[in-house]
Write a protein that holds these residues in place. Structure first.
Motif, short mmCIF file in Angstrom:
data_model
loop_
_atom_site.label_atom_id
_atom_site.label_comp_id
_atom_site.label_asym_id
_atom_site.label_seq_id
_atom_site.Cartn_x
_atom_site.Cartn_y
_atom_site.Cartn_z
N ARG A 143 0.84 -1.20 0.00
CA ARG A 143 0.00 0.00 0.00
C ARG A 143 0.87 1.25 0.00
NH1 ARG A 143 -4.96 -0.32 2.65
NH2 ARG A 143 -5.23 1.88 2.02
N ILE A 144 1.93 1.22 0.79
CA ILE A 144 2.82 2.37 0.88
C ILE A 144 3.47 2.66 -0.47
CG2 ILE A 144 4.91 3.29 1.96
CD1 ILE A 144 2.52 3.15 3.83
N THR A 145 3.92 1.60 -1.15
CA THR A 145 4.58 1.76 -2.45
C THR A 145 3.59 2.23 -3.51
OG1 THR A 145 6.16 0.02 -1.87
CG2 THR A 145 5.93 0.59 -4.21
N ALA A 146 2.39 1.63 -3.48
CA ALA A 146 1.40 1.94 -4.51
C ALA A 146 0.89 3.37 -4.42
CB ALA A 146 0.23 0.96 -4.42
N GLU A 147 0.85 3.93 -3.23
CA GLU A 147 0.32 5.29 -3.06
C GLU A 147 1.37 6.17 -2.39
OE1 GLU A 147 -3.97 5.47 -1.96
OE2 GLU A 147 -3.68 3.35 -1.50
N ALA A 148 2.57 6.11 -2.92
CA ALA A 148 3.70 6.77 -2.28
C ALA A 148 3.51 8.28 -2.17
CB ALA A 148 4.99 6.47 -3.06
N ASP A 149 2.79 8.89 -3.11
CA ASP A 149 2.63 10.35 -3.09
C ASP A 149 1.84 10.82 -1.88
OD1 ASP A 149 4.05 10.45 -5.41
OD2 ASP A 149 2.29 10.65 -6.72
N ALA A 150 0.93 9.97 -1.38
CA ALA A 150 0.07 10.39 -0.26
C ALA A 150 0.75 10.21 1.09
CB ALA A 150 -1.24 9.61 -0.29
N VAL A 151 1.75 9.35 1.14
CA VAL A 151 2.34 9.00 2.43
C VAL A 151 3.00 10.18 3.14
CG1 VAL A 151 4.11 7.57 3.54
CG2 VAL A 151 2.61 6.58 1.81
N PRO A 152 3.80 11.01 2.47
CA PRO A 152 4.42 12.13 3.19
C PRO A 152 3.40 13.05 3.86
CG PRO A 152 5.48 11.82 1.06
CD PRO A 152 4.26 10.94 1.07
N LEU A 153 2.27 13.31 3.19
CA LEU A 153 1.27 14.18 3.79
C LEU A 153 0.63 13.54 5.02
CD1 LEU A 153 -0.21 16.84 3.67
CD2 LEU A 153 -1.87 15.80 2.09
N LEU A 154 0.37 12.23 4.95
CA LEU A 154 -0.18 11.52 6.12
C LEU A 154 0.80 11.61 7.29
CD1 LEU A 154 -1.76 8.26 4.61
CD2 LEU A 154 -2.96 10.10 5.79
N VAL A 155 2.06 11.38 6.99
CA VAL A 155 3.07 11.40 8.05
C VAL A 155 3.17 12.79 8.66
CG1 VAL A 155 5.56 11.25 8.46
CG2 VAL A 155 4.39 9.46 7.15
N GLU A 156 3.17 13.81 7.79
CA GLU A 156 3.28 15.18 8.29
C GLU A 156 2.11 15.55 9.19
OE1 GLU A 156 3.11 19.77 6.63
OE2 GLU A 156 3.30 18.10 5.22
N ARG A 157 0.91 15.17 8.77
CA ARG A 157 -0.27 15.57 9.53
C ARG A 157 -0.40 14.82 10.86
NH1 ARG A 157 0.54 19.34 7.04
NH2 ARG A 157 -0.80 20.26 5.44
N CYS A 158 0.28 13.70 10.99
CA CYS A 158 0.28 12.97 12.27
C CYS A 158 1.39 13.45 13.20
CB CYS A 158 0.42 11.47 12.03
SG CYS A 158 -1.04 10.72 11.28
N ALA A 159 2.26 14.33 12.70
CA ALA A 159 3.30 14.97 13.51
C ALA A 159 4.18 13.98 14.25
CB ALA A 159 2.68 15.95 14.50
N GLY A 160 4.35 12.78 13.70
CA GLY A 160 5.26 11.81 14.31
C GLY A 160 4.75 11.15 15.57
N LEU A 161 3.46 11.29 15.88
CA LEU A 161 2.90 10.67 17.08
C LEU A 161 2.38 9.27 16.76
CD1 LEU A 161 0.99 13.64 18.70
CD2 LEU A 161 2.94 12.43 19.68
N PRO A 162 2.93 8.22 17.41
CA PRO A 162 2.46 6.86 17.14
C PRO A 162 0.97 6.68 17.38
CG PRO A 162 4.52 6.80 18.35
CD PRO A 162 4.09 8.23 18.32
N LEU A 163 0.41 7.35 18.40
CA LEU A 163 -1.03 7.23 18.65
C LEU A 163 -1.82 7.70 17.44
CD1 LEU A 163 -3.41 6.67 20.56
CD2 LEU A 163 -3.15 9.00 21.44
N ALA A 164 -1.44 8.85 16.86
CA ALA A 164 -2.12 9.36 15.68
C ALA A 164 -1.89 8.46 14.48
CB ALA A 164 -1.64 10.78 15.38
N LEU A 165 -0.66 8.02 14.29
CA LEU A 165 -0.35 7.13 13.15
C LEU A 165 -1.13 5.83 13.24
CD1 LEU A 165 3.48 7.79 13.15
CD2 LEU A 165 1.96 8.26 11.21
N GLY A 166 -1.26 5.29 14.45
CA GLY A 166 -2.02 4.05 14.62
C GLY A 166 -3.48 4.23 14.24
#
Length: 904
Positions: A426-449
């Motif tokens: 999934r990460i490879t197939a939609e690589a363009d969206a991943v940086p924005l998801l990561v940025e908006r979660c601000a590196g918090l595992p709770l948010a990423l989960g």
């Protein structure tokens, strides 16, 4: 393809059972170093130190050579390669069953020490030439083997011990100062009928320790010596293993894990290793602590203990250190009777119990230094791992604690976490969206989960990223991680069904710390089955957790967020939801109380609201189960009722908890809840409720020995009963006043108070006649008229039996104790023993622990009077266990009586 790695002996790699050639020299040292720390990050600098035995060439040359060694090793291993590159380091990635060291640790963790020891083929990495490796990394693993040997022999001591003697004689020759093997040798000799040899062994090791080390025998040797002299040797204790499992999708944090491991490696033998993990809420402190604690648990063979201290729970008080200390002592096998009440003695006993053990303690969510200070154990082999949002600076300064500041995840670690949860594809197939998801979660595992949980439903990552980005556009500070996680919460609620989002918000009205589907159904006004479906959706979205007991919990940040959203609800639906929840708890608790105390009368109460779920309470067992599971929640409900202005419900809930809290000896909580309830009754000008609560508060104060305030409460209750013109209520208060005076030694005044009611006795109910006769009979006895006293108490006993109260209510037991007192004073020992024994049984049935302990002391006294010291000791010992469990000061006198009066 089956790959095996072996380090418990010579270094071996097997591929489908066939040996794989490992390159000689530095390649073997490299692989050995990584395999000794499976799945752990090992830095480049440490590997260079190992490969050149602490004397590497210049940095650039060493690093280039290391890269060459890694390349050749990978080529040699081929399909069996396990070496993975990490930022500034490497790791050996091994899976379950592949590494003999990991299998050894898994078996020892399960207590299968014999099977674990069978994996050893010789000295660890005996054919790998590396002085630094064998100096730093191998000894701790060899120590694990020694500990496993200790545990295996402890278990074998329960069987035929003569066969152990030769093995143990060999072990003490190999380890001449190892006290545990000597202690085991002494017990094996003793149990095989060789007491003289056992005592000789003690003298031999005692002399060796004095001559070679200048020390006296330690606790285990002394205990073994005492057991040999006393002719007894208890079995090995159970080992507590209370660590929750590591998170199944944990990734990253290699540097922090390595720092923790280095802390443990660099401070061997120092008193109480402490590591304090601090960071903001949601950053993954608990996940990191559990990940590392489970990795190193095998190094602490005497147990692993865990507690959530609830230091930042906005809806519940932090857990008191004394509560944790007592629980941990019991987990270590300390008998309840040997646990002191809260105070310096408890702290001393706690630290002494750990002094001769190697235990890992995880103190999760600590509020401050004061909360953890009393929980720091004694000894030199323990480790304390603490998580907290605060830095605990005082602990770091004064206890040489190792601080680990946990920051938000970097971008790559955040991507790895998402990949672990939803798959690399999934990460490879939609690589363009991943940086924005990561940025908006601000590196918090709770948010990423939470984001990963939403992605698992199949929604495109691009769509999720756009939605989350829109959520963040309104935030005042997009760089604040706290803002980030709140934005994720808000977005996630719109990602679940409308009904699930509504239930999540309504759960913000619940006082916590946990809840059932029935409570959630009441809040939401839904059938229980539908609510369970909704809760399953919230669990799948990582917005709610469910425990093994079926009760639901939430991360404290999610609880706070839900509470804020609930506070913003319109008044009417919020009030309706609260009243349904209040109806669920109050009416179910009233039902439980009606089973336990069927004679209590109440003023009229409106039926529960529609959709308030009532839990059926069929019998006393069900009632006790309800209280056991819900008592902490119910205390919170009292406060919630007061805050919501539901005073009629609040005074009833505060009053109905009185009996259970008293039976548990939780007097401080009972007083706090009943004062809240009394305030509610006063605001309503509910004289009936005020009378009840003044009386119940008097009972709490009597139990706490505060007789002056108790009498004040009873006087207030008297004024209420006079306003109500309730003869039955007046009688109860008079009996209470008489009891307070009795406890103060004012026996004539107690009798005078009761005699004022005598002219109207025949006008009362049979129940009230029985209660009054019992009180009056006890008063006559205490003022010297045993004939009249016995007559009245026996009359009360008959009346109570006629009313079938003996197995249901405390008064019957109290009356039987009074009869026992009179019989004992008259020398009628057998009858006194029967009365006290019956009273104790009644108290057990109704789970009244404070009075049970008192009755057991009286029973023991009667046994002593009859010359039966063994039975007296049994009764006193049970009483002591209850007193100490309750933290009652009476424990000291009972302990003294056991040693001075029942020594047989």
């Amino acid at each position: 393809m089956i790959v095996e790695y072996r380090v418990l002996g010579s270094l071996e790699v097997l591929l489908d059972g066939a040996p794989v050639v490992v390159p000689a020299g530095r390649g073997r040292v490299l692989l050995a170093t990584l395999l000794l720390r499976p799945n752990e990050f090992v830095s480049v600098d440490e590997l260079v130190d190992r490969l050149w035995d602490g004397s590497p060439p210049d940095v650039d040359r060493a690093h280039k050579t290391l890269q060459t060694v890694v390349l050749r090793l990978r080529q040699s291993l081929g399909a069996a390669n396990c070496v993975r590159t990490r930022t500034r380091g490497y790791t050996a990635e091994v899976h379950d069953g592949q590494l003999d060291l990991a299998r050894f640790r898994s078996l020892t963790a399960r207590g299968e020490h014999r099977a674990a020891l069978d994996l050893w083929r010789g000295p660890v990495l005996g054919d790998v030439l590396s002085e630094s490796l064998h100096r730093a990394d191998v000894p701790p693993i060899e120590l694990e083997r020694v500990v496993a040997l200790e545990r295996r022999i402890d278990a074998d001591l329960a069987g035929a011990t003569d066969v152990l003697v030769p093995e143990l004689r060999s072990l003490v020759r190999q380890h001449p100062a190892h006290e545990t093997f000597w202690a085991q040798l002494m017990l094996a000799l003793h149990r095989s009928g060789q007491q003289a040899e056992a005592l000789a062994a003690y003298q031999e090791i005692r002399k060796h320790l004095a001559d070679e080390l200048g020390v006296d025998p330690g606790a285990r040797l002394r205990e073994a010596h005492e057991q040999v002299l006393a002719g007894d040797a208890p079995a090995a204790p159970d080992v507590p293993r209370r660590l929750p499992p590591a998170h199944p999708h944990f990734v990253g944090r290699e540097q922090e894990l390595a720092a923790l491991t280095e802390m443990l490696r660099s401070r061997p033998g120092e008193p109480v290793l402490i590591s304090a993990i601090n960071g903001i809420g949601g950053v993954g402190k608990t996940a990191l602590a559990l990940q590392w604690a489970n990795q190193v648990a095998h190094r602490f063979p005497d147990g692993q203990l865990h507690v959530n201290l609830r230091g930042f729970d906005t809806l519940a008080d932090p857990v008191a250190p004394s509560v944790v200390a007592r629980d941990f002592l019991l987990a270590l096998g300390v008998a309840a009777k040997d646990v002191p009440p809260p105070g310096d003695a408890l702290v001393a006993a706690y630290r002494s119990a750990f002094a001769r053990r190697r235990v890992l303690l995880l103190l999760d969510n600590a509020r401050d230094v004061d909360q953890v200070w009393p929980l720091l154990p004694g000894g030199t082999g323990n480790l304390v791992l603490i998580t907290s949002r605060n830095r605990l600076t005082g602990l770091v300064e004064h206890e040489s604690a190792h601080p680990v500041a946990l920051d938000v995840m970097d971008d790559q670690a955040a991507v790895d976490l998402l990949a672990e949860r939803i798959g690399k594809e999934r990460i490879t197939a939609e690589a363009d969206a991943v940086p924005l998801l990561v940025e908006r979660c601000a590196g918090l595992p709770l948010a990423l989960g939470i984001v990963a949980a939403r992605a698992a439903y199949g929604d495109e990552l691009t769509t999720l990223a756009q939605e989350l980005d829109a959520e963040r556009l309104g935030a005042l500070d997009v760089d604040d991680p706290t803002t980030a996680v709140r934005s994720v919460f808000s977005w996630s609620l719109r990602s679940v069904s409308d009904l699930a989002a509504e239930v999540f918000v309504l759960l913000g009205l619940h006082p916590g710390p946990d809840f059932t589907a029935e409570a959630a159904a009441s809040l939401a006004g839904l059938p229980v089955a539908r609510t369970e479906e909704v809760l399953a959706e919230l669990v799948a979205g990582s917005l709610v957790d469910v425990g093994r007991d079926g009760r639901y919990t939430r991360h404290d940040l999610l609880r706070d967020y839900a509470a804020e959203r609930a506070a913003a609800l319109p008044a009417d639906p919020r009030t309706e939801a609260l009243n349904r929840m209040f109806g669920h708890y109050l009416h179910t608790t009233l039902s439980a109380n009606g089973v336990v105390e069927p004679l209590v009368t109440w003023t009229p109460l409106a039926p529960p609201p529609e959709w308030a779920v009532l839990v059926p309470i069929a019998d006393r067992a069900a009632a006790f189960t309800w209280y056991d599971a819900e008592i902490q929640v119910l205390l919170g409900v009292v406060s919630s009722m007061v805050s919501a202005g539901e005073d009629d419900l609040a005074w009833r809930m505060g009053y109905v908890l009185h009996r259970d809290l008293m039976n548990r000896g939780r007097f401080a909580e009972a007083e706090s809840a009943e004062l809240l309830a009394l305030g509610a009754a006063k605001r309503r000008d509910d004289v009936f409720g005020m009378a009840r609560l003044h009386r119940s508060l008097a009972g709490v104060l009597i139990a706490r020995g505060d007789f002056t305030r108790a009498e004040e409460q009873l006087s207030a209750a008297m004024r209420c009963e006079e306003l109500l013109d309730r003869p039955e209520g007046l009688s109860i208060v008079v009996r209470g006043l008489a009891y307070v005076r009795e406890l103060q030694g004012r026996d004539p005044e107690a009798l005078d108070a009761l005699l004022t009611l005598l002219p109207t006795l025949e006008q009362r109910t049979i129940y009230e006649q029985a209660m009054f006769s019992a009180a009056l009979g006890r008063a006559y006895h205490r003022t010297g008229d045993d004939v009249r006293g016995l007559e009245l108490c026996v009359r009360a006993d008959v009346l109570m039996d006629e009313q079938e109260l003996a197995a249901l209510a405390d008064p019957a037991a109290t009356n039987k104790r009074a009869i026992g007192d009179i019989r004992l004073q008259r020398g009628e020992h057998a009858e006194a023993i029967r009365q006290y024994g019956t009273a104790a049984e009644i108290y057990r049935n109704v789970r009244n622990r404070p009075d049970l302990a008192d009755a057991l002391v009286e029973l023991g006294t009667a046994h002593l009077a009859a010359g039966d010291r063994a039975s007296a000791r049994e009764a006193f010992t049970e009483a002591l266990a209850v007193y100490e469990d309750l933290g009652d000061e009476k424990a000291a006198s009972v302990r003294e009586r056991i040693s001075s009066e029942t020594d047989v």
